[in-house]
Each structure stands twice: as C-alpha cells, then as structure tokens.
Write a protein that holds these residues in place. Structure first.
Motif, PDB file in Angstrom:
ATOM      1  N   VAL A  74       6.231  -5.981  -3.242  1.00  0.00           N
ATOM      2  CA  VAL A  74       6.980  -7.168  -2.843  1.00  0.00           C
ATOM      3  C   VAL A  74       6.835  -8.222  -3.943  1.00  0.00           C
ATOM      4  N   ALA A 116      10.398  -7.262   1.129  1.00  0.00           N
ATOM      5  CA  ALA A 116       9.680  -6.564   2.199  1.00  0.00           C
ATOM      6  C   ALA A 116       9.541  -5.101   1.821  1.00  0.00           C
ATOM      7  N   ASP A 120       6.344  -3.694   6.828  1.00  0.00           N
ATOM      8  CA  ASP A 120       6.854  -5.026   7.168  1.00  0.00           C
ATOM      9  C   ASP A 120       7.941  -4.913   8.234  1.00  0.00           C
ATOM     10  N   ILE A 131      11.206 -12.047   8.206  1.00  0.00           N
ATOM     11  CA  ILE A 131      10.310 -10.972   7.793  1.00  0.00           C
ATOM     12  C   ILE A 131       8.895 -11.314   8.250  1.00  0.00           C
ATOM     13  N   ASP A 132       8.350 -10.474   9.112  1.00  0.00           N
ATOM     14  CA  ASP A 132       7.000 -10.698   9.660  1.00  0.00           C
ATOM     15  C   ASP A 132       6.847 -12.122  10.189  1.00  0.00           C
ATOM     16  N   THR A 161      10.929  -1.795  11.465  1.00  0.00           N
ATOM     17  CA  THR A 161       9.675  -1.771  10.715  1.00  0.00           C
ATOM     18  C   THR A 161       9.866  -0.763   9.584  1.00  0.00           C
TER      19      THR A 161
END
Length: 212
Positions: A74, A116, A120, A131-132, A161
């Motif tokens: 990432v 991501a 994630d 994202i998360d 996911t």
C-alpha cells in the motif's frame, strides 16, 4: 590565422565570450528537451513513462518492471492493465497503440497508487469509498465521463475483504476524475506491469469544460 591568434592573446575576445554566455543561457532548455525526448523514447521500451493524465501527478516517471518476487505494498504507485467491465464504451480513453508495452487492448497501462491490499476491507457506495473505516478523499464516483459526448461509466458497489493477490487502485493526483477501482473494482497482481517512481512531476487540478 596567426595574426588573429596574437590578437586573441593580447586582447579579450568579446564576441567569443558573448557567444559562450549565450549558449549557457540555452543550456537549461537543451537539457529539458533532451529529458523529454529521452523519456518519450524510453517509454516505448517500458523504462520510463510520460504521464499526461491528472489521475496521478503529470510528468516523467521511471517504471521498474515487476518480477515474480516483487512484493507490492500500500502506498506504491504502479502501472497496470486492469480488466474492464464489459458492456461499456471505452473509446474516450487515450490509445497508445504504438507503445511496445501497451495493454492487450492497445491502451497505455494506467498509473495508479495502491490504497488497499490483501486483508483490507473496502466499502463503496454512491457517496465514496471507505477502506478499513477510513474514507478516501474525493472518492465519490461519477455516473458519466466528462468528455463530450458523455459516456456512461461502470460502477463498482458493495463491500469486499481483499484476498491474496487483490489490490485497490486510486488516482491520487486529482481523484475527482480518476478512472480507477471505483469503476472496475479490485485489480490482480498479475495485471501489474511495473512500479513507478516520479522523476519530474507536478500536480494538476483539472477542471472539465462545461457548455453554457
């Protein structure tokens, strides 16, 4: 010829000095021209990338092809050839059919940042991408292109996911108009061509023309 050499030793040769200073002023332009020419040539061989899209900072990028052992993280910027959803028209995308490293459909590989990776959780709605639990800035998807005539864009929606080998792409240059995973979903590691590093780049906030 001998007489001129004696004068040159006895008196400052002003015309030569002026000419040398003139060339010094032109040197930066010559260097810039050489860089641009070299980058365009190297682009055809897959080493450099001349990016003219505002999705990522515009300018010259150095591209390192990935190998089987290359690990993606990432925050890295990559060039990739994602699989686009069927049933949509993509003629508005810039073609690079002459490039030796073009995608299978003839277009230039996209240059995007990985936001991501495996493990994630990505959630996308009409309002944007999370994202998360952290919203991506300026990630609200557009229903249509800003080109004329407008073309309907594919829309990825839902929660996922990411599995091993799956990543999420984002255009961090001017994300409002980036054509990225918001429209075609996660991409696979196998679709990545290389890792990109900036050489000479600048950010550009693009404003589409609106007909009055």
């Amino acid at each position: 010829m001998i007489h001129l050499r004696k004068n040159a030793l006895s008196f400052p040769y002003t015309p030569f000095t002026t000419q040398r200073r003139h060339w010094k002023r032109l040197l930066p332009f010559a260097v810039i021209g050489a860089i641009v020419a070299g980058s365009v040539t190297a682009w055809d061989h897959g080493d450099w990338r001349l990016n003219l899209s505002p999705s990522e900072p515009m300018g010259i990028w150095s591209v390192t092809p990935i190998s089987p052992g290359t690990k993606l993280h990432v925050g890295e910027i990559v060039t990739l050839c994602p699989r686009l959803p069927e049933g949509f028209h993509y003629g508005w995308l810039m073609d690079k059919t002459h490039a030796a490293n073009a995608c299978a459909d003839g277009r230039a590989p996209y240059i995007k940042i990985i936001v991501a990776g495996p493990g994630d959780m990505v959630h996308e709605t009409d309002r944007g991408v999370i994202i998360d639990g952290h919203p991506l800035p300026d990630s609200q998807p557009l229903p249509f292109t800003t080109s004329k005539p407008q073309v309907r864009l594919p829309q990825w929606r839902g929660t996922i996911t990411l599995k091993p080998g799956q990543y999420w792409a984002y255009g961090a240059g001017d994300p409002r108009f980036s054509f990225d995973s918001r429209y075609w979903g996660p991409f696979l590691r196998a679709q990545v061509r290389g890792v990109a590093d900036p050489v000479v780049v600048w950010k550009y906030r693009w404003t589409p023309k609106v007909d009055n």
